[in-house]
Design a protein around this motif. Sequence first.
Motif, PDB file in Angstrom:
ATOM      1  N   TRP A  27       0.835  -1.202   0.000  1.00 11.16           N
ATOM      2  CA  TRP A  27       0.000   0.000   0.000  1.00 11.16           C
ATOM      3  C   TRP A  27       0.875   1.259   0.000  1.00 11.16           C
ATOM      4  CZ3 TRP A  27      -0.182   3.688   3.996  1.00 11.16           C
ATOM      5  CH2 TRP A  27      -1.090   4.732   3.766  1.00 11.16           C
ATOM      6  N   SER A  33      -6.532   1.565  -2.039  1.00 10.43           N
ATOM      7  CA  SER A  33      -7.326   1.465  -0.811  1.00 10.43           C
ATOM      8  C   SER A  33      -7.502   0.026  -0.352  1.00 10.43           C
ATOM      9  CB  SER A  33      -8.704   2.106  -1.029  1.00 10.43           C
ATOM     10  OG  SER A  33      -8.582   3.476  -1.326  1.00 10.43           O
ATOM     11  N   TYR A  86     -13.386  -2.822  -2.128  1.00 10.69           N
ATOM     12  CA  TYR A  86     -12.541  -1.776  -2.717  1.00 10.69           C
ATOM     13  C   TYR A  86     -11.823  -2.290  -3.962  1.00 10.69           C
ATOM     14  CZ  TYR A  86     -12.911   1.996   0.708  1.00 10.69           C
ATOM     15  OH  TYR A  86     -13.363   3.046   1.469  1.00 10.69           O
ATOM     16  N   HIS A 149     -16.811   3.142  -0.349  1.00 11.92           N
ATOM     17  CA  HIS A 149     -16.692   4.106   0.751  1.00 11.92           C
ATOM     18  C   HIS A 149     -17.897   4.013   1.690  1.00 11.92           C
ATOM     19  CE1 HIS A 149     -13.185   5.723  -1.096  1.00 11.92           C
ATOM     20  NE2 HIS A 149     -13.818   6.325  -2.093  1.00 11.92           N
TER      21      HIS A 149
END
Length: 339
Positions: A27, A33, A86, A149
């Motif tokens: 990441w 994400s 995600y 989200h």
Amino acid sequence: MSALNVWLPLGSSVLSFLFAAFVLDQWWQRRHSFQLVWAIGLLWYGVSAGTEFIGSAFGWSEPLYRAWYLMGAFFVASYLGAGTIYLLAKTRFGYFAGVTIVIGGVLSFAFTPLYPGSRTAGTIAFAVAFAGGVAVIAATALRRGLAAHIAMGILLIGSLAVAYSVLNAPLPQPGWAVDATTGVPVGTAFPGYLRVLTGPFNIAGALCLVFGAIYSAYVYMPKRKLLRAKVQTPVLAQLYGLAAVSVNLVASLPAAVQALLQGRLNSRVPATLLIALGAFIPGVTSGLNRFGVTWSFFLGEFLGVVLIFAGFLVSEEVFRNLRLGVTLWSRSGAKPAEG
């Protein structure tokens, strides 16, 4: 008590923390994400297995038992599943994710007869899960980039609520519960109103992780499409899409096997199938634990993290290199990350 009750959780914990460190570094390099959320889920996995190791090796305590239940029953599968949402945020996977959240709420309500005094909690869980699932589905239809989200926001709020509840729930003496025969921890010491809340977390999370991995395998394998028609009617379109993917996946397997034998199969296909299997096994063994079958619990947990880790290592797209601050290993042809 079997020595496996010590060594299997220890292995699961160490491997989970190591895995989390690698994913977190990925990441840091690439800022996706899904990698951050997966890393958080793997940290929860490591903490949960770590409590099992400490409890088995040195004895259980009330704080240790509360931490075990919070991480294992609520956090591990849900955060790994959120990472998958995600990962597939640009696809129509949000429809499936929203449905799994609703299913988790339905099962929470359905379990209330098994746990006296849990009807109010089960009803609230169903209402929140239904509203949250519909919100994810609507976002997928109207503005796909928001679906993950929204799912993550619901998960974070839910995490705070269940953390407060788990840490403050009354527990009978001695403050924890283990199977009298196997020594494996069980959730029976917690009140029923907490036990019914796990559905929207671990059931939805496990379904997203398993079927998200299978869907990813389908995306990257050579396809034979028996069902090609397009359906525009809402709801029917999603149901048809699910049926089409299922039928076409089965029809495509012979070509995928042939491509594998010829060395032409995209690495994502075997990788995601390993991840699906790794998510499925502990999902089954943890479900069995809930209903009193505990002998396979630690083994399923260990096999799960081993298979998921293997799947990540196989995938060239996920792991182009392994780093812990510096590059430890890099695939042939992969550009080394800057130190």
